[in-house]
Write an enzyme that holds these catalytic residues in place. Structure first.
Site, short mmCIF file in Angstrom:
data_model
loop_
_atom_site.label_atom_id
_atom_site.label_comp_id
_atom_site.label_asym_id
_atom_site.label_seq_id
_atom_site.Cartn_x
_atom_site.Cartn_y
_atom_site.Cartn_z
N HIS A 227 13.10 7.02 0.38
CA HIS A 227 12.07 6.30 -0.38
C HIS A 227 12.18 6.59 -1.87
CE1 HIS A 227 8.43 4.11 -1.05
NE2 HIS A 227 7.71 5.16 -1.40
N ASP A 244 3.69 4.69 -6.31
CA ASP A 244 4.36 4.65 -5.01
C ASP A 244 4.05 3.30 -4.36
OD1 ASP A 244 5.26 4.90 -2.40
OD2 ASP A 244 4.57 6.97 -2.17
N CYS A 295 11.56 -0.52 -1.99
CA CYS A 295 10.94 0.55 -2.78
C CYS A 295 11.67 0.79 -4.10
CB CYS A 295 10.85 1.84 -1.97
SG CYS A 295 12.43 2.44 -1.34
#
Length: 336
Positions: A227, A244, A295
């Site tokens: 991630h 995030d 991401c």
């Protein structure tokens, strides 16, 4: 009794150092260890689990990793059936401009067929290169790699230098993807990155600063296991920010950066900086990813917009276009 030969009759040393057929659990741990060992920049915690062969914790991490991969596969299959060009028209002044015909041709060149090792983009100041194989990560459903992200970051730094001359927006410095791993992968280590911010190194990266304390914002891409996220040391507003796309809040990341900027101020600026009262902000009302593969695109887009003080007026639906925009910018060697 003769010592068994590895591979003969499938006899191998088990966790207790004895020879014999490995149990199903041991074979599972071997597979997990191999999987996590191949990951780019595994966290210190993951490496500790690998060393100690913590079966329960590794199994939990393995299940989390498997779920992410399943989400990625489903979304990739869906994306491959959808049109590649999505939302090419800017919705407002902050949205990226659409690709022109020349840029569309550059994207086709980068993502088309050809020798995998062919270098298609190079950044002279940093000697960064991106090959055709590297650009594969920019296709729908793929995870971004360090090579593309770091060259794009170098272009953002060049744009910041131009904006500084024009007195536009905040003054920013962009670390590459290896900085945070070096800073905290084996416990906090300012010594490991102290040389990264000497005046000479800053100039080599295209940043027109003698010291990081001259900046308004320091932008840090963070690679967690499977991630990408983004952190910002906001010197102007005296706060640490964490972005995030999955809505996470990693306080350890911000604490490491707090220690870093205090040490940096003392060593490079001769200042006793205390950030204990600075705000720690975990962005909530921001665009979030709706798949398991974007991401990295979100992370560098957060960084792009933060560096301009621009509102986050984009969404998951913009990611296919942003992938193409990033490829075009890397190929032409400039970011608007």
């Amino acid at each position: 009794m003769a010592t068994p030969v590895l591979g003969a009759g499938k006899l191998e040393p088990n966790l207790h150092g004895k020879y014999g057929k490995k149990s199903a659990t041991e074979r599972r741990i071997d597979a997990l260890m191999a999987k996590f060992s191949r990951m780019v920049g595994p966290s210190a915690r993951t490496r500790e689990l690998l060393r100690n062969k913590d079966i329960v914790s590794l199994e939990a991490k393995g299940e989390e990793y498997r779920k992410l991969r399943e989400i990625e596969k489903k979304k990739k299959a869906k994306l491959e059936q959808e049109p590649w060009e999505v939302q090419e028209t800017p919705a407002d002044e902050w949205t990226k401009r659409p690709l022109d015909d020349v840029e569309k041709e550059l994207v086709q060149q980068a993502l088309g067929r050809g020798p995998p090792g062919e270098v298609l983009a190079m950044h002279q100041k940093t000697n960064l290169e991106v090959t055709r194989a590297d650009f594969e990560c920019m296709k729908p459903g793929q995870w971004l790699n360090d090579e593309v992200i770091n060259l794009y970051i170098a272009l953002l730094q060049e744009r910041d230098t131009k904006r500084k001359v024009q007195n536009k927006g905040p003054k920013c410095f962009f670390f590459n993807t290896f900085f945070f791993h070096k800073l905290g992968s084996n416990g906090y280590s300012y010594k490991g990155v102290a040389r990264w911010t000497t005046p000479k190194r800053l100039q080599q990266k295209g940043a027109d600063y003698q010291c990081l304390l001259e900046c308004d914002k320091i932008i840090v891409p963070v690679h967690l296991p499977a991630h990408w996220t983004l952190a910002v040391i906001n010197l102007r507003d005296q706060q640490f920010e964490y972005y995030d796309s999955l809505g996470g809040a990693d306080s350890e990341v911000l604490e490491l950066l707090s220690h870093f900027i205090e040490d940096e101020a003392r060593e490079k600026g001769g200042l006793d900086l205390d950030t204990s009262e600075w705000k720690r902000l975990f962005a909530r009302n921001i665009p979030h990813q709706q798949n398991g593969s974007d991401c990295g695109v979100f992370a560098i887009t957060y960084g792009d917009y933060c560096s301009k003080d621009a509102p986050f007026q984009f969404s998951q639906a913009d990611m296919p276009f942003f992938r193409r925009r990033i490829v075009a910018d890397v190929m032409r060697g400039a970011v608007d």
